[in-house]
Design an enzyme around this catalytic site. Structure first.
Site, PDB file in Angstrom:
ATOM      1  N   CYS A  38       0.846  -1.200   0.000  1.00 43.05           N
ATOM      2  CA  CYS A  38       0.000   0.000   0.000  1.00 43.05           C
ATOM      3  C   CYS A  38       0.882   1.251   0.000  1.00 43.05           C
ATOM      4  CB  CYS A  38      -0.969  -0.022   1.190  1.00 43.05           C
ATOM      5  SG  CYS A  38      -2.268   1.218   1.040  1.00 43.05           S
TER       6      CYS A  38
ATOM      7  N   HIS B  70      -3.633  -5.345   0.765  1.00 43.32           N
ATOM      8  CA  HIS B  70      -2.968  -5.644   2.037  1.00 43.32           C
ATOM      9  C   HIS B  70      -2.947  -7.140   2.344  1.00 43.32           C
ATOM     10  CE1 HIS B  70      -2.610  -1.525   3.765  1.00 43.32           C
ATOM     11  NE2 HIS B  70      -3.643  -1.273   2.987  1.00 43.32           N
TER      12      HIS B  70
ATOM     13  N   GLU C 281      -1.306  -8.549   4.651  1.00 40.92           N
ATOM     14  CA  GLU C 281      -1.254  -8.742   6.123  1.00 40.92           C
ATOM     15  C   GLU C 281      -2.634  -8.646   6.753  1.00 40.92           C
ATOM     16  OE1 GLU C 281      -0.770  -5.972   4.629  1.00 40.92           O
ATOM     17  OE2 GLU C 281      -1.249  -4.245   5.906  1.00 40.92           O
TER      18      GLU C 281
END
Lengths: 953, 260
Positions: free
Chosen positions: B95, B224, B226
């Site tokens: 990002c 993302h 994660e």
């Protein structure tokens, strides 16, 4: 010398901002504009050679792929035939981009003395000067914080503030007559009434000296309605009863009597603290920022969320902010622009501004915004309501502060400017069309990155044990933070040490400024060096400004001159109790006569498209609702991730399955009929929402936020008393303590045609423990063939309902909470969820059974067949419309795994609960009345379309 | 010795903790370090095998997303980054981290991986002009990227306002394709590109969601990974059951496995 860099899009590159402005121009009904081009302006004051300035333009501020720049000396002469508007911040208004630009130019090794930024817009077409001025005023600039120019004048944008020369001001109070006291309060923007001014006069007559201006200001801040809740804590006469402190005798009383061992710190600190697991606690606070948002929606809302984040940050020894909540009340976005009273911004503009303010601040802080609501009513026209909440996580051992005499006072975070002066006092008064100009200084502009790095560093300092107490500089600024922390001690501050954003502030301005992003710490002297070094290492300002003492006095000096010497006891306990009278006359709204119909599909589609029911996806998606990686039940759920979830669930400890469900409840429409019923329903709804996703009903903490009209008026106060009484009764019955709350009691807007009073609006927020998030459920239907049950009793309770509203009526029969039955239902639903029987669960709220069934179906693109004959209902209720749309409380629609139906039913022995339907593969909601007639037959697509259309912006 | 991952943070970084968590779940030892510490002691970078620039709003995204952080890397860390890459190490930008990598010239990159402010592509305002949080499907379109397996489809959320990929004239999309550098593309539920909004949520040219450099060792993406590592991260987990872990964790596992 001064330079100007204008950054424009390259030909062919898409100008999203310009396009957005064009869309808003069209919304205004202006058709003469064909295109809008937006550009960014950077003004630099530097002695660096032109080649260096060119480097800044080329390498730093321009994107080489999609942008190009024009470098000039800013003098008029660059010719562009198109009319243009330049929007610049007023002097002294925070400019975060300019600050960052200075840091970056220093990274490049170029000395730049000053930087400012602005926006410029070019208009293509044949728009008249008047159209351009309208666009500038209504869309591009807010006169409260920005200036508009229609061409470059060649004048430097940089102006040096005149330096401040010390001059001690005393206010001649001792000799003042009563009338003069009122004038002094009014002229000074103190918002103190005559009784309070007289108490101050008496104090100073005894002391034998007149107060200094800063003493008077400190008293006004500390005694403001915003800070001490004079109405709630005063004496109220109501229906022959004298209520001594409404807060203590209702809301706080319930918490005390419930005495839950998991309530760690309630109604004491900046946020209420409850246990999470053995090691950690969570705290929750909701604030309002209504008046600033009415004047400057973007800045007002941004600093609303920025401010409430500092509450958990300043709770105990400091909490890590982990969740934001946002609830907004606006007038309907389709309100006719030509009917707006003077001084009022259009609700659509307020809504866009508020949503983007919360978005830009919350997202930059890296805190998920995953819970909230929107509510629309014309009475929010002059006075929108902006509720912002924040949940924080803190170690169990860090729940209490322990400042002591000798601790050094350190202010950390941003600099102090003239922004936000008189915020606390101004928010305690009513708004008029001149408030915007008189109180423009009360609007704060936030800089979230300053707050973010301050928060990051504070948590490190907390874990190293470097300070003994912390609180936020919120309303009242240093005056309130130092005043509160030193209330039992005493404090000495050298005001000139407070770091400023710019010169020229008087000692009083420094002391009461509500500039954002600041916290106050009490630091043991031996830790000061380490603490200052830690903050410096993260580029966060931290400054010693004084020390706590054991004198019991607040002493302020400016370059050695004593400017304030106030008795802490008088400051904190000298405010006279307010005595007021409350009355309540129940209004009479007749029950409407709505003839029975064969088909209610159109009624359903109309209610789905009502402002208060329709999809809020446009707002929700602008918020980062899953940063921090903890959001395991998101606000939008279902196959297309667009169904309205009841509450969010987060896992505050990454990797742990223990969760927190957060939801809210609010229904001002019921308050038009009965404020008691409204408050009860608000609590029921908040509890329903968290129970529906898997929250433990025995571990729910509540927050109350009252936004009312002027409670000096007995009728407003009467409805407040009734609502507070309901809070006590229902919290006791449900076993759900309140842990924190706030009130905002002057939400009125005076116009020439009368005063617009907001409807009594009580927001209840609920936070519940979820033992195992792996058991959490969402509201979207899951599997064809599963049975669907309706839990709870349906009564003839359409008063204040959205169905009545669609028929132009209010009605008398508002929903009332059955406080005996409701806790049993919550317990049974929770047991069934924990047991794994439940595949989907949705609470019934606005629009009742019909809307809940529709939402569950279209969120999954599955069908649902429902038989009205099987709905558990009050005796005598036969009317199909009422069964479909009644908003009776404590009801859930539950999809149960087909092979677990018996287990599920066992949980509801003796409770109103019946199997009323089944999930089908038709992607249609079909509701059959007794006798076999289909009273609703609607495709998921049609229902979704009706529900999404209003806010598909 | 466990693989050591550096999560480089600065003012406004806000996905550092969950990125650290993801690396730990994947078996790495991860450390969050402020860029000021690295600028004070650039040699520290050599202690790590993987450099991660996580998501957030570095310096508020003032001027443009990732720009000021990129400017810092170019002016203060150019040499150590160069050495780091020459030593066969990995870089992951997520990002805002991807925006930084693009704006300091590491992606799409060039031979020798020199950091430079002369970008060959950009990430600019979403076509809708708004910040948007939404789950997307990503199809892996390269066999070169260390962090990815070709042909896989991974779900993860985007959350950004400036994620529209636009290549510079000097390095058009065809050149990126030819160089096998288009790492992940936005696709619809059937795995097809060209599906438009909301599948491609920001209007990215060529549906590009992430890029790798010519070596496949530098990888950046707007979505993302994660945020899809726990069993309950995926928005449909209550429909289809919580699995063992989220699909995004594979990105981190592959990064760690590179050093096995």
């Amino acid at each position: 010398m001064d330079w100007q860099i204008e950054v424009k899009h390259r030909p062919g590159a898409y100008d999203a901002h310009g396009q957005d402005v064009l869309n808003q121009v069209r919304d205004l009904g202006i058709t003469t504009v064909e295109a809008v081009e937006a550009s960014r302006l950077f003004y630099l004051d530097t002695a660096a050679p032109e080649a260096d300035v060119e480097r800044i333009a080329r390498e730093l501020v321009t994107d080489p792929v999609v942008e190009q720049y024009v470098l000039s000396d800013g003098k008029p002469g660059v010719s562009d035939p198109r009319p243009a508007v330049i929007v610049r911040r007023k002097p002294g208004v925070m400019d975060p981009v300019a600050n960052s630009t200075l840091q970056a130019t220093s990274d490049m090794g170029i000395d730049v003395d000053r930087c400012a930024t602005a926006r410029k817009y070019y208009f293509q077409g044949d728009a008249s000067r008047r159209d351009i001025e309208t666009i500038a005023r209504r869309i591009l600039a807010n006169a409260v914080i920005e200036d508009v120019a229609f061409e470059e004048t060649g004048e430097s944008v940089f102006r040096d503030a005149p330096p401040y020369e010390f001059d001690l001001v005393r206010v001649p109070l001792r000799q003042a007559g009563d009338e003069q006291l009122v004038t002094i309060s009014k002229r000074g923007g103190l918002f103190l009434n005559l009784t309070e001014m007289k108490a101050i006069r008496k104090h100073y007559r005894q002391a034998g000296a007149d107060p200094t201006d800063v003493e008077l200001e400190t008293l006004a801040q500390t005694w403001s309605e915003h800070c001490v809740h004079k109405t709630f804590k005063g004496l109220i006469t109501f229906a022959g009863e004298t209520i001594d402190n409404l807060l203590a005798s209702t809301i706080v009383r319930a918490t005390k009597e419930l005495a839950k061992p998991w309530c760690v710190s309630v109604f004491e600190d900046n946020a209420g603290v409850v246990e999470f697991d053995g090691q950690w606690c969570v705290c929750f606070k909701v604030e309002t920022h209504n008046h600033p948002s009415a004047l400057e929606p973007y800045g007002g809302a941004a600093t609303g969320i920025g401010g409430v984040i500092r509450d958990p940050l300043g709770t105990g020894m400091g909490s890590k902010p982990i969740l934001n909540t946002d609830v907004f009340c606006f007038a309907p976005p389709d309100y006719p622009a030509d009917k707006l009273p003077p001084g009022v911004l259009h609700p659509r503009r307020i809504m866009r501004g508020v949503v983007s303010g919360v978005r830009d601040y919350g997202n930059r802080m890296g805190i998920p915004t995953a819970s909230g609501a929107l509510y629309f009513d014309e009475r929010y026209l002059g006075n929108p309501l902006v509720y912002c909440g924040n949940v924080g996580l803190l170690p169990r051992k860090d729940c209490f502060k322990h400042q002591k005499a000798g601790d050094v006072i350190v202010v950390v975070g941003g600099g102090t400017g003239r922004d936000g002066i008189h915020g606390a006092t101004f928010s305690s008064g009513e708004l008029t069309h001149t408030t915007g100009t008189e109180f423009s200084h009360a609007v704060q502009i936030g800089n979230p990155i300053v707050e973010k790095k301050m928060a990051d560093t504070l948590i490190v300092a907390r874990d190293r044990g470097l300070y003994s107490a912390i609180t936020d500089c919120g309303a009242g600024g240093l005056s309130s933070s130092v005043g509160e922390m030193g209330a039992e001690l005493g404090a000495e501050v050298a005001i000139e040490k407070v770091p400023l954003k710019y010169d020229g502030l008087t000692y009083t301005e420094i002391w009461i400024s509500e500039a954002q992003e600041r916290m106050t710490l009490a630091v043991p002297p031996e830790n000061v060096d380490e603490l200052l070094a830690l903050f410096a290492s993260e580029d966060v300002q931290a400054t010693v400004i004084g020390a706590f003492t054991n004198t019991g006095r607040l002493r302020l000096r400016y370059n050695g001159n004593l400017v304030c010497d106030l008795d802490m006891d008088f400051l904190h306990h000298g405010v006279p109790r307010r005595e007021s009278t409350a009355v309540w006359e129940p209004p009479d709204h007749p029950e409407p006569d709505i003839p029975p119909k064969d088909d209610y599909t159109d009624d359903l589609l109309a209610v789905l498209g009502a402002w208060n029911v329709c999809s809020k996806e446009w707002v929700i998606r602008q918020y980062d609702h899953e940063v921090q990686g903890q959001t395991v039940i998101k606000p939008l759920v279902g196959t297309r991730e667009d169904g309205p979830g009841d509450a969010c669930v987060i896992t505050p400890i990454l990797g742990s399955a223990k969760g927190l469900a957060v939801g809210c409840g609010m229904n001002p429409k019921y308050g038009d009929v009965d404020p008691y019923a409204m408050a009860a329903a608000g609590i029921d709804e908040a509890v329903r929402n968290v129970v529906a996703v898997g929250g433990r009903p025995d571990r729910i903490a509540l927050l109350d936020n009252f936004c009312w009209g002027n409670c000096d008026k007995p009728d407003r106060l009467g409805s407040l008393v009734l609502a507070a009484k309901a809070c006590y009764d229902v919290a006791m019955a449900f076993g759900t303590p309140f842990i924190s709350g706030k009130d905002s009691l002057n939400n009125e807007y005076a116009t020439d045609e009368g005063t617009i009073v907001v409807p009594p609006t009580l927001l209840i927020s609920a936070m519940a423990i979820v033992e195992d998030v792996g058991r959490a459920v969402t509201m979207d239907l899951k599997e064809v063939g599963n049975p669907v049950y309706l839990v709870g009793l349906t009564k003839d309770e359409c008063g204040g309902s959205h169905w009545y509203a669609e028929h132009g009526a209010i009605g008398r029969n508002v929903p009332r909470v059955d406080t005996e039955l409701a806790p049993k239902i919550f317990e049974a639903v929770h047991a069934a969820v924990t047991d794994g029987c439940v595949r989907a669960c949705h609470d019934l709220s606005e629009g009742g059974l019909a809307v809940a069934a529709a939402e569950m179906a279209f969120a999954a693109d599955l069908g649902l067949d429902i038989a009205l004959a099987d709905v558990p209902r009050a005796d005598g209720l036969q009317d199909d419309g009422r069964i479909l749309f009644s908003e009776s409380q404590t009801r859930f629609l539950v999809e149960v795994a087909a092979d677990r139906a018996a287990d599920f039913e066992k949980r509801f022995d003796g409770l109103p609960c019946a199997r009323i339907g089944e999930v089908t593969d038709t992607a249609r909601l079909v509701v059959t009345a007794p006798g076999g007639k289909k009273v609703i037959d609607a495709a998921c697509d049609a229902m979704r379309q009706a529900w999404k259309a209003p806010l598909a912006w | 010795m466990p693989v050591k991952a550096l999560v480089l943070r600065t003012a406004g970084t806000n996905c550092d903790e969950e990125t650290q968590f993801a690396w730990e779940q994947a078996g790495a030892e991860a450390e969050r370090v402020h860029v000021n510490r690295l600028i004070e002691n650039p040699k520290r970078l050599a202690d790590y095998q993987i450099l991660t620039i996580p998501g957030g709003f570095s310096y508020g995204d003032d001027i443009a997303a990732g720009k000021i952080f990129a400017n810092q890397i170019v002016h203060h860390l150019a040499d150590v980054v160069q050495e780091f890459l020459a030593a066969d190490r990995l870089v992951l930008g997520i990002c805002n981290g991807f925006q930084v990598l693009v704006k300091c010239g590491l992606l799409p990159g060039s031979d020798g991986a020199r950091v430079t402010l002369a970008q060959k592509a950009t990430l600019t305002s979403n076509d809708r002009g708004l910040f948007e949080d939404r789950w997307v499907h990503l199809r892996v379109d390269t066999d070169r990227c260390v962090f990815l397996g070709q042909g896989e489809v991974i779900d993860m959320p985007i959350a950004h306002a400036e994620g529209k990929f636009v290549p510079a004239d000097a390095m058009p999309i065809e050149a990126l394709e030819k160089g096998n550098q288009i790492a992940v593309r936005y696709v619809d539920t059937d795995g097809n590109t060209g599906a438009g909004y909301p599948w491609n949520p920001n209007g990215s040219v060529g549906d590009v969601a992430g890029l790798c450099d010519a070596t496949g060792r530098i990888f950046g993406l707007m979505p993302h990974p994660e945020r899809n590592v726990l069993p309950w991260h995926h928005p449909h987990w209550t429909r289809r059951g919580a699995g063992k872990e989220g699909g995004g964790l594979r990105v981190f596992r592959r990064g760690v496995a590179y050093f096995a």
